[in-house]
Design an enzyme around this catalytic site. Structure first.
Site, PDB file in Angstrom:
ATOM      1  N   ARG B  53       0.829  -1.212   0.000  1.00 26.38           N
ATOM      2  CA  ARG B  53       0.000   0.000   0.000  1.00 26.38           C
ATOM      3  C   ARG B  53       0.862   1.261   0.000  1.00 26.38           C
ATOM      4  O   ARG B  53       0.960   1.965  -0.992  1.00 26.38           O
ATOM      5  CB  ARG B  53      -0.974  -0.024   1.196  1.00 26.38           C
ATOM      6  N   ASP B  54       1.500   1.567   1.110  1.00 29.16           N
ATOM      7  CA  ASP B  54       2.319   2.771   1.223  1.00 29.16           C
ATOM      8  C   ASP B  54       3.434   2.761   0.186  1.00 29.16           C
ATOM      9  O   ASP B  54       3.742   3.772  -0.447  1.00 29.16           O
ATOM     10  CB  ASP B  54       2.896   2.852   2.645  1.00 29.16           C
ATOM     11  N   HIS B 245       7.132   4.271  12.235  1.00 27.42           N
ATOM     12  CA  HIS B 245       7.077   4.186  10.771  1.00 27.42           C
ATOM     13  C   HIS B 245       8.137   5.152  10.267  1.00 27.42           C
ATOM     14  O   HIS B 245       7.834   6.326  10.011  1.00 27.42           O
ATOM     15  CB  HIS B 245       5.654   4.590  10.332  1.00 27.42           C
ATOM     16  N   HIS B 247      11.011   6.750   7.816  1.00 28.55           N
ATOM     17  CA  HIS B 247      11.446   6.856   6.431  1.00 28.55           C
ATOM     18  C   HIS B 247      12.944   7.025   6.380  1.00 28.55           C
ATOM     19  O   HIS B 247      13.552   7.577   7.311  1.00 28.55           O
ATOM     20  CB  HIS B 247      10.719   8.021   5.741  1.00 28.55           C
ATOM     21  N   CYS B 278      10.052   9.286  -1.831  1.00 30.42           N
ATOM     22  CA  CYS B 278       9.565  10.409  -1.031  1.00 30.42           C
ATOM     23  C   CYS B 278       8.965  11.438  -1.976  1.00 30.42           C
ATOM     24  O   CYS B 278       9.668  11.963  -2.838  1.00 30.42           O
ATOM     25  CB  CYS B 278      10.709  11.027  -0.232  1.00 30.42           C
ATOM     26  N   ASN B 287      10.228   4.855   2.376  1.00 26.76           N
ATOM     27  CA  ASN B 287      10.114   3.792   3.378  1.00 26.76           C
ATOM     28  C   ASN B 287      11.440   3.056   3.600  1.00 26.76           C
ATOM     29  O   ASN B 287      12.234   2.895   2.676  1.00 26.76           O
ATOM     30  CB  ASN B 287       9.095   2.748   2.915  1.00 26.76           C
TER      31      ASN B 287
END
Lengths: 341, 337
Positions: B53-54, B245, B247, B278, B287
């Protein structure tokens, strides 16, 4: 509370406790610091880009470019820049111009320019070229030593002893490196006790600082912790440095672990120069820019201007026609908003 | 002395006493620091895999539905226990997630694996439940400007919107995960106050989210800012309900995850192959790679239940489909050694 013995009641008052045992206050304060992971206030960065970095780049860099890179780095606030290596040009063609480089750079007064000297011959050449600090490279792995410099660890120590003795006579400081501190491409796992043994020998022979290198970058905070715990029993922590490779992306957490253990000297390479000779196409040295970003973000001083390092990185990448390995440099160059803190 | 021992920090005493010395030399303190650092990690960490998803949402190339389904199935086989499968947003806004229903219906649901989906509003929630979603997620922001620019409303307004979703989810018995973005920095506002993050996290938790994932959306955090932010949030939300979470835009993700673990966090979001760049720094990474996180955790002796080589297979598959190099350093190194 009525049944509580007097001694306990007495002890239940913190103020009374501190009055009775004054050493306790300092102990408790130290514990708070430890729980909160005290970090060094200052970390010295040893910039290895021009030597370790370039040595592992395929393209031969012209002498003028090397000199310009080192001169740019000299203006960033870095206090130690590994300039070149006095090895035989037959083995390391990239370092063939060692004398020209050392003579050509503009030596800043507050910067040290150590050079690698694998043997007495190299040391003498280095001194003739004006070197004021040298470095020797030992290995924690027998197989790596044999394959890399064609002799056993013990034999290499004898060689280094000659260099260190000659350096002592000239009052030239010597830095010691221990490679394969967290693993060897040939032997695999390396016992922390072996790393400690080699580090101790180099330290006792007279090296002022021992840089522990994760040569193939396979270390993690787990193995870094175990290795440092063992080495610290034999070498004072303020004489230790870490040289982490980022081949498996573990360099920054490994460095963080080392800082938590009290290490305050970190090796890194501008733009993450230097791939890994054991994993074609993979990264090697950790980027100085990324290390600085982390340290500064933690309030740790380094004396280094990160923007100027990024500039030097950009210069050498342009000269090498390659992209930087530094994530900070990549992000800064393309960020559409000024997101940096 | 025995009574004194009960009152001082037991762990400190054990570690210091274990050194057989009561001196306060920095050497002793550092040795003790080493002992404490060694004891500081959770035994198990749950990885929340956000790649499908992300990750994919932030990839330019549109991925065919079958490839998404295959990716999720491969991830299910790697031992991951939570996989963010898709997002029930309007396809007008996020074309990559237009096949949300087909993906949910097409994946092989492995027992023991939770397939979470994003639901930005009530409509999305209803569509998600209809498509068989067992768990949903909602996204708040710690930055007002980011909230306005991203979802066109203030933070408070977004939380009100989520209230509807929370109520419907409670009625349907569907667990809800909450995300807070911009927990360390915002591309528009710059620094974000830890108290603001704590406020939003607390609201989501009080509304009924079982877990709050704290996202360093632009990757600017370092162990310094990460620690300060977590200290503020932990005061308001139990640490067992928190996740990070991170990055990797500035290369800080693993170091940030490490300090989060040392503070008691045991849930980490990551994305296979480091999928998802990003949007605020063209070409930069987003990520953190699941492979790199798992490598670090296993190296620390922390259990994850994940089979790294199967995970790398899934990463290799999706990178081939996307015709891009993996962002995972472990994947890059392992295939070359």
């Amino acid at each position: 509370m009525g049944n509580v013995p007097t001694t306990v009641k007495h002890c239940l008052s913190y103020e009374q406790l501190i009055e009775d045992y004054p050493w306790l206050r300092r102990w408790l304060q130290e514990d708070k610091t430890i729980t909160g992971h005290a970090y060094p206030e200052f970390v010295k960065i040893v910039e290895v880009g021009p030597r370790d970095g370039l040595q592992n780049e395929k393209e031969i860099v012209p002498t003028g470019v090397k000199i310009q890179l080192i001169d740019m780095l000299s203006g960033t606030g870095l206090s130690v820049i590994e300039a070149t290596s006095f090895v035989s040009s037959k083995w390391v063609p990239q370092m063939a111009d060692h004398t020209d480089v050392l003579r050509g750079i503009q030596k800043a007064s507050n910067v040290q320019y150590p050079v690698l000297t694998p043997n007495l011959q190299g040391f003498q050449d280095a001194v003739a070229a004006g070197a004021t600090e040298v470095a020797v490279f030992g290995s924690a792995s027998e197989t790596f030593s044999k394959k890399n410099i064609n002799c056993s660890v013990d034999e290499s120590m004898l060689r280094f002893e000659e260099v260190i003795n000659a350096a002592k006579k000239r009052q030239i400081p010597v830095r010691g490196y221990v490679s394969c501190a967290l693993g060897c491409p040939h032997e695999g796992h390396i016992e922390p006790s072996k790393v400690a043994e080699v580090a101790k020998r180099l330290y006792e022979m007279g090296c002022y600082e021992i840089s522990l290198g994760d040569t193939i970058g396979i270390g993690t905070p787990g193995s870094m912790l175990k290795m440092l715990q063992r080495v610290m029993k034999d070498v004072p922590i303020n004489a230790l440095a870490v040289h982490c490779h980022d081949t498996y992306g573990q360099a920054l957490p490994n460095i963080l672990t080392a800082l938590q253990m009290g290490v305050s000297v970190v090796d890194s390479a501008v733009a993450g120069l230097g791939g890994c000779p054991y994993a074609q196409g993979s990264s090697g040295n950790v980027s100085t820019e990324d290390v600085l970003y982390m340290l500064h973000g933690m309030g740790i001083e380094t004396g280094v201007n990160i923007a100027k390092v990024i500039e030097a990185g950009s210069f050498i990448c342009s000269a090498l026609s390659r992209k930087t390995n530094s994530k900070v440099a990549q992000a800064r160059s393309t960020a559409c908003c000024d997101a940096s803190l | 002395m025995a009574t004194v021992m009960k009152l001082v920090h037991r762990n400190a005493l054990t570690s210091l006493m274990g050194q057989h010395c009561l001196s306060f030399s920095s050497a002793a303190a550092h040795r003790a620091a080493g002992v404490r650092a060694a004891q500081a990690f959770p035994g198990k960490v749950k990885i929340v895999e956000v790649g499908p998803r992300d990750g994919l949402q932030n990839e330019k190339t549109l991925v065919p539905t079958e490839a998404k389904i295959k990716l999720i199935n491969m991830l299910s086989e790697s031992g991951l226990s939570v996989i963010e499968a898709t997002s029930f947003v309007s396809p007008k806004w996020v074309p990559q997630m237009a096949d949300q229903v087909e993906v949910m219906k097409g994946i092989s649901r492995k027992p023991g694996v939770t397939y979470q989906v994003l639901t930005p509003n009530l409509q999305g929630f209803q569509a998600a439940v209809k498509a068989g979603a067992p768990e949903v997620a909602i996204f708040g922001a710690a930055s007002e400007l980011f909230s306005k620019k991203n979802i066109n409303c203030s933070v408070d307004e977004s939380l009100q919107r989520f209230d509807e979703v929370m109520k419907a989810a409670k009625e349907a018995g569907v667990p809800v995960r909450g995300y807070v973005s911009c927990v360390v920095g915002c591309p528009y506002e710059g620094k974000v106050a830890p108290e603001k993050v704590a406020h939003v996290a607390k609201r989501l938790y009080s509304m009924g989210c079982y877990e709050i994932s704290l996202g360093d959306t632009i990757g600017v955090g370092t162990p310094g800012s990460m620690t300060k932010m977590l200290e503020a949030v932990i005061k308001e939300v139990p640490v067992s309900a928190l996740a990070v979470h991170c990055h990797d835009t500035y290369g800080q993700a693993l170091a940030n995850i490490l300090v989060a673990l040392q503070m008691g966090i045991s849930v980490v979001d990551s994305s296979v192959a480091g999928l998802g760049g990003c949007p605020y720094a063209q070409g930069a990474s987003g990520n953190v790679s699941t492979e790199d996180v798992v490598y670090m955790l296993h190296g620390l002796g922390i259990q994850t239940g994940v089979d790294l080589s199967k995970l790398m297979d899934a990463g290799a598959f999706i990178c081939q489909t996307l015709n891009r190099k993996t962002s995972s350093k472990v994947a890059q190194a392992a295939c070359k050694l």
